[in-house]
Design a protein around this motif. Structure first.
Motif, PDB file in Angstrom:
ATOM      1  N   HIS A 172       0.832  -1.204   0.000  1.00 42.02           N
ATOM      2  CA  HIS A 172       0.000   0.000   0.000  1.00 42.02           C
ATOM      3  C   HIS A 172       0.871   1.260   0.000  1.00 42.02           C
ATOM      4  CE1 HIS A 172      -3.125  -2.883   1.228  1.00 42.02           C
ATOM      5  NE2 HIS A 172      -3.962  -2.011   0.720  1.00 42.02           N
ATOM      6  N   VAL A 173       2.032   1.187   0.635  1.00 44.91           N
ATOM      7  CA  VAL A 173       2.967   2.318   0.581  1.00 44.91           C
ATOM      8  C   VAL A 173       3.421   2.538  -0.854  1.00 44.91           C
ATOM      9  CG1 VAL A 173       5.219   3.169   1.331  1.00 44.91           C
ATOM     10  CG2 VAL A 173       3.727   1.970   2.960  1.00 44.91           C
ATOM     11  N   PHE A 174       3.796   1.458  -1.524  1.00 44.06           N
ATOM     12  CA  PHE A 174       4.209   1.557  -2.924  1.00 44.06           C
ATOM     13  C   PHE A 174       3.062   2.050  -3.806  1.00 44.06           C
ATOM     14  CE2 PHE A 174       3.935  -0.769  -6.987  1.00 44.06           C
ATOM     15  CZ  PHE A 174       4.960  -0.124  -7.677  1.00 44.06           C
TER      16      PHE A 174
ATOM     17  N   PRO B 247       6.435   7.386 -15.168  1.00 41.65           N
ATOM     18  CA  PRO B 247       6.714   8.813 -14.926  1.00 41.65           C
ATOM     19  C   PRO B 247       7.431   9.446 -16.118  1.00 41.65           C
ATOM     20  CG  PRO B 247       7.381   7.447 -13.048  1.00 41.65           C
ATOM     21  CD  PRO B 247       7.081   6.513 -14.173  1.00 41.65           C
ATOM     22  N   LYS B 248       7.112  10.701 -16.365  1.00 37.96           N
ATOM     23  CA  LYS B 248       7.697  11.417 -17.493  1.00 37.96           C
ATOM     24  C   LYS B 248       9.019  12.084 -17.122  1.00 37.96           C
ATOM     25  CE  LYS B 248       4.101  10.496 -20.024  1.00 37.96           C
ATOM     26  NZ  LYS B 248       4.182   9.480 -21.117  1.00 37.96           N
ATOM     27  N   THR B 249       9.187  12.444 -15.860  1.00 37.94           N
ATOM     28  CA  THR B 249      10.391  13.158 -15.446  1.00 37.94           C
ATOM     29  C   THR B 249      11.404  12.187 -14.841  1.00 37.94           C
ATOM     30  OG1 THR B 249       9.523  13.630 -13.230  1.00 37.94           O
ATOM     31  CG2 THR B 249       9.001  15.205 -14.976  1.00 37.94           C
ATOM     32  N   LEU B 250      12.657  12.593 -14.837  1.00 35.92           N
ATOM     33  CA  LEU B 250      13.707  11.770 -14.244  1.00 35.92           C
ATOM     34  C   LEU B 250      13.491  11.613 -12.739  1.00 35.92           C
ATOM     35  CD1 LEU B 250      16.399  10.263 -14.456  1.00 35.92           C
ATOM     36  CD2 LEU B 250      17.567  12.463 -14.162  1.00 35.92           C
ATOM     37  N   ALA B 251      13.076  12.700 -12.068  1.00 34.24           N
ATOM     38  CA  ALA B 251      12.829  12.632 -10.631  1.00 34.24           C
ATOM     39  C   ALA B 251      11.697  11.654 -10.324  1.00 34.24           C
ATOM     40  CB  ALA B 251      12.483  14.023 -10.089  1.00 34.24           C
ATOM     41  N   GLY B 252      10.656  11.676 -11.150  1.00 37.00           N
ATOM     42  CA  GLY B 252       9.545  10.750 -10.949  1.00 37.00           C
ATOM     43  C   GLY B 252       9.955   9.308 -11.169  1.00 37.00           C
ATOM     44  N   GLN B 253      10.768   9.063 -12.170  1.00 40.05           N
ATOM     45  CA  GLN B 253      11.244   7.712 -12.445  1.00 40.05           C
ATOM     46  C   GLN B 253      12.089   7.175 -11.297  1.00 40.05           C
ATOM     47  OE1 GLN B 253      13.295   8.031 -16.185  1.00 40.05           O
ATOM     48  NE2 GLN B 253      11.443   8.646 -17.319  1.00 40.05           N
ATOM     49  N   GLU B 254      12.955   8.010 -10.775  1.00 43.64           N
ATOM     50  CA  GLU B 254      13.814   7.572  -9.672  1.00 43.64           C
ATOM     51  C   GLU B 254      13.009   7.326  -8.396  1.00 43.64           C
ATOM     52  OE1 GLU B 254      17.004  10.279  -9.118  1.00 43.64           O
ATOM     53  OE2 GLU B 254      17.944   9.873 -11.062  1.00 43.64           O
ATOM     54  N   LEU B 255      12.028   8.183  -8.112  1.00 40.94           N
ATOM     55  CA  LEU B 255      11.212   7.996  -6.914  1.00 40.94           C
ATOM     56  C   LEU B 255      10.353   6.739  -7.035  1.00 40.94           C
ATOM     57  CD1 LEU B 255      10.489   9.205  -4.179  1.00 40.94           C
ATOM     58  CD2 LEU B 255       8.627  10.444  -5.296  1.00 40.94           C
ATOM     59  N   TYR B 256       9.837   6.492  -8.218  1.00 35.68           N
ATOM     60  CA  TYR B 256       9.054   5.263  -8.460  1.00 35.68           C
ATOM     61  C   TYR B 256       9.940   4.031  -8.259  1.00 35.68           C
ATOM     62  CZ  TYR B 256       6.115   1.884 -10.952  1.00 35.68           C
ATOM     63  OH  TYR B 256       5.356   0.791 -11.296  1.00 35.68           O
ATOM     64  N   SER B 257      11.172   4.102  -8.724  1.00 32.66           N
ATOM     65  CA  SER B 257      12.113   3.004  -8.533  1.00 32.66           C
ATOM     66  C   SER B 257      12.459   2.806  -7.058  1.00 32.66           C
ATOM     67  CB  SER B 257      13.381   3.259  -9.348  1.00 32.66           C
ATOM     68  OG  SER B 257      14.326   2.226  -9.174  1.00 32.66           O
TER      69      SER B 257
ATOM     70  N   SER C 220       3.228  24.900  -6.509  1.00 32.18           N
ATOM     71  CA  SER C 220       4.338  24.036  -6.910  1.00 32.18           C
ATOM     72  C   SER C 220       4.049  23.349  -8.244  1.00 32.18           C
ATOM     73  CB  SER C 220       4.594  22.984  -5.830  1.00 32.18           C
ATOM     74  OG  SER C 220       5.607  22.095  -6.238  1.00 32.18           O
ATOM     75  N   THR C 221       5.046  23.368  -9.115  1.00 29.07           N
ATOM     76  CA  THR C 221       4.888  22.726 -10.422  1.00 29.07           C
ATOM     77  C   THR C 221       4.823  21.211 -10.287  1.00 29.07           C
ATOM     78  OG1 THR C 221       6.152  24.541 -11.418  1.00 29.07           O
ATOM     79  CG2 THR C 221       5.891  22.531 -12.730  1.00 29.07           C
ATOM     80  N   HIS C 222       5.574  20.664  -9.372  1.00 29.54           N
ATOM     81  CA  HIS C 222       5.655  19.207  -9.218  1.00 29.54           C
ATOM     82  C   HIS C 222       5.039  18.791  -7.878  1.00 29.54           C
ATOM     83  CE1 HIS C 222       8.313  19.519 -12.654  1.00 29.54           C
ATOM     84  NE2 HIS C 222       9.051  20.386 -11.971  1.00 29.54           N
ATOM     85  N   GLU C 223       3.819  19.238  -7.668  1.00 28.62           N
ATOM     86  CA  GLU C 223       3.128  19.000  -6.396  1.00 28.62           C
ATOM     87  C   GLU C 223       2.928  17.516  -6.124  1.00 28.62           C
ATOM     88  OE1 GLU C 223      -1.020  20.360  -4.153  1.00 28.62           O
ATOM     89  OE2 GLU C 223      -0.648  20.878  -6.259  1.00 28.62           O
ATOM     90  N   ARG C 224       2.659  16.734  -7.147  1.00 27.89           N
ATOM     91  CA  ARG C 224       2.405  15.308  -6.944  1.00 27.89           C
ATOM     92  C   ARG C 224       3.663  14.574  -6.471  1.00 27.89           C
ATOM     93  NH1 ARG C 224      -2.340  13.434  -9.051  1.00 27.89           N
ATOM     94  NH2 ARG C 224      -1.473  11.353  -9.349  1.00 27.89           N
ATOM     95  N   LEU C 225       4.814  14.978  -7.019  1.00 25.07           N
ATOM     96  CA  LEU C 225       6.064  14.361  -6.558  1.00 25.07           C
ATOM     97  C   LEU C 225       6.346  14.729  -5.104  1.00 25.07           C
ATOM     98  CD1 LEU C 225       8.554  14.720  -9.566  1.00 25.07           C
ATOM     99  CD2 LEU C 225       7.465  12.644  -8.698  1.00 25.07           C
ATOM    100  N   LEU C 226       6.053  15.957  -4.732  1.00 26.13           N
ATOM    101  CA  LEU C 226       6.266  16.387  -3.352  1.00 26.13           C
ATOM    102  C   LEU C 226       5.350  15.629  -2.394  1.00 26.13           C
ATOM    103  CD1 LEU C 226       6.616  20.249  -3.892  1.00 26.13           C
ATOM    104  CD2 LEU C 226       8.441  18.627  -3.325  1.00 26.13           C
TER     105      LEU C 226
END
Length: 345
Positions: free
Chosen positions: A169-171, A182-192, A237-243
């Motif tokens: 559930h955390v994942f 994810p489209k961004t590099l930050a999103g890809q790394e956080l998903y990983s 924030s532009t990347h509110e979902r990542l935050l």
């Protein structure tokens, strides 16, 4: 020869001919009363009812196209099988809720073997969790998916119990913010990073994972601080979902609820809520799917019956019919309380 006792004085009776219907008549030699034996098929009918409820059969396949079946099991639909109070202490318990409709939820507590308690509410909140947990002895560890109000209830009712959040559930919460691709590099790394939670097997690996999450933030800090101005001139924030995804992970780390399963060496603690999700909720959903079309009240009672028949302490059929509340008794209690607290105009 089979011995039959008189239902009036319990003395021994003897055969006394037969009735017009062909049933054996008995006569008591002590009080002189004559009677016929009444066959109690309640236990048999309950077994038929439960076999249908927990199976895939339909009523039209039964004798009388289901009419005889409905007549025989009507009394069981009026019962509310309630859980007993639990005094036995378990090391690990699992808690979760299953929604039967938008405004009807059943909270369930289970051990590795049996269901220990269940409670109906409109939605998951702290008071509902408390009502369920107060009837169960506090375990050493509780595993949940972090439903609304659960943390407050745990702190109030079981203050010395450790809490393990289900890692899946955390994942899933992180995936909801980042999406699968994810489209961004930050999103890809956080998903990983979220997927790497499944590979953590000891505390050293847990500290490595926390350091990796901290390094992710430092590496993408300037990117995450980007702001966007909307049409009204307001900044956000532009990347509110990542935050939000990052904040959900840090919140679990600070609360010490993500790696609790690594802290115990004398007992085995699962990092997942599979016992309820797969062992209970999945079977409940399958049962309701097999009998789709049931009214909401009967769907709720079907869940109650399943939980009761998978609990550790079950009453005999006569005791069940005598002790468990019915629709009539609940309606009378509600009517009495309503009249007691009614305010005169």
């Amino acid at each position: 020869m089979r011995e039959v006792n008189c239902p009036y004085c319990t003395s021994r009776a003897s055969k006394y001919g037969k009735t017009k219907a062909g049933s054996q008549r008995w006569r008591c030699s002590c009080c002189g009363n004559t009677f016929t034996e009444k066959i109690d098929a309640t236990a048999k009918n309950l077994k038929i009812f439960l076999n249908w409820l927990f199976g895939k059969g339909v009523q039209t396949d039964m004798p009388g196209n289901g009419r005889t079946f409905r007549r025989k099991v009507a009394k069981f639909w009026t019962l509310w099988p309630l859980p007993p109070k639990m005094e036995k202490t378990y090391d690990v318990l699992y808690l979760d809720g299953i929604y039967l409709s938008r405004k009807l939820c059943v909270l369930i507590c289970s051990s590795d073997e049996v269901v220990l308690g269940w409670y109906v509410c409109r939605y998951e909140h702290s008071k509902a969790w408390m009502a369920l947990m107060k009837r169960i002895a506090a375990p050493r560890v509780v595993i949940s998916d972090g439903g609304s109000g659960f943390t407050k209830a745990l702190r109030t009712v079981w203050p010395h119990t450790s809490h393990q959040r289900c890692l899946f559930h955390v994942f899933a919460q992180v995936r909801r913010y980042t999406t699968r691709f994810p489209k961004t590099l930050a999103g890809q790394e956080l998903y990983s990073l979220a997927k790497d939670l499944f590979t953590v097997k000891d505390m050293d690996a847990a500290y490595v994972w926390i350091d990796a999450l901290l390094a992710w933030r430092q590496r993408h800090d300037s990117f995450l601080q980007e702001m966007t101005v909307d049409e009204m001139g307001n900044k956000h924030s532009t990347h509110e979902r990542l935050l939000k995804a990052e904040a959900s992970l840090w919140r679990l780390v600070r609360n010490n609820t993500v790696f609790t399963y690594l802290e115990f060496v004398d007992i085995t603690v699962s990092p997942y809520n599979n016992r309820l999700e797969g062992g209970v909720n999945a079977q409940l959903r399958a049962m309701l799917r097999n009998h789709r079309g049931l009214p909401l009240e009967r769907r709720l009672k079907a869940v109650y019956w399943w939980c009761y028949m998978h609990s550790h302490r079950q009453l005999s059929v006569p005791e069940l019919l005598r002790c468990m509340p019915t629709d009539e008794t609940i309606a009378s209690i509600y009517k009495r309380l309503n009249s007691k607290y009614q305010v005169d105009a």
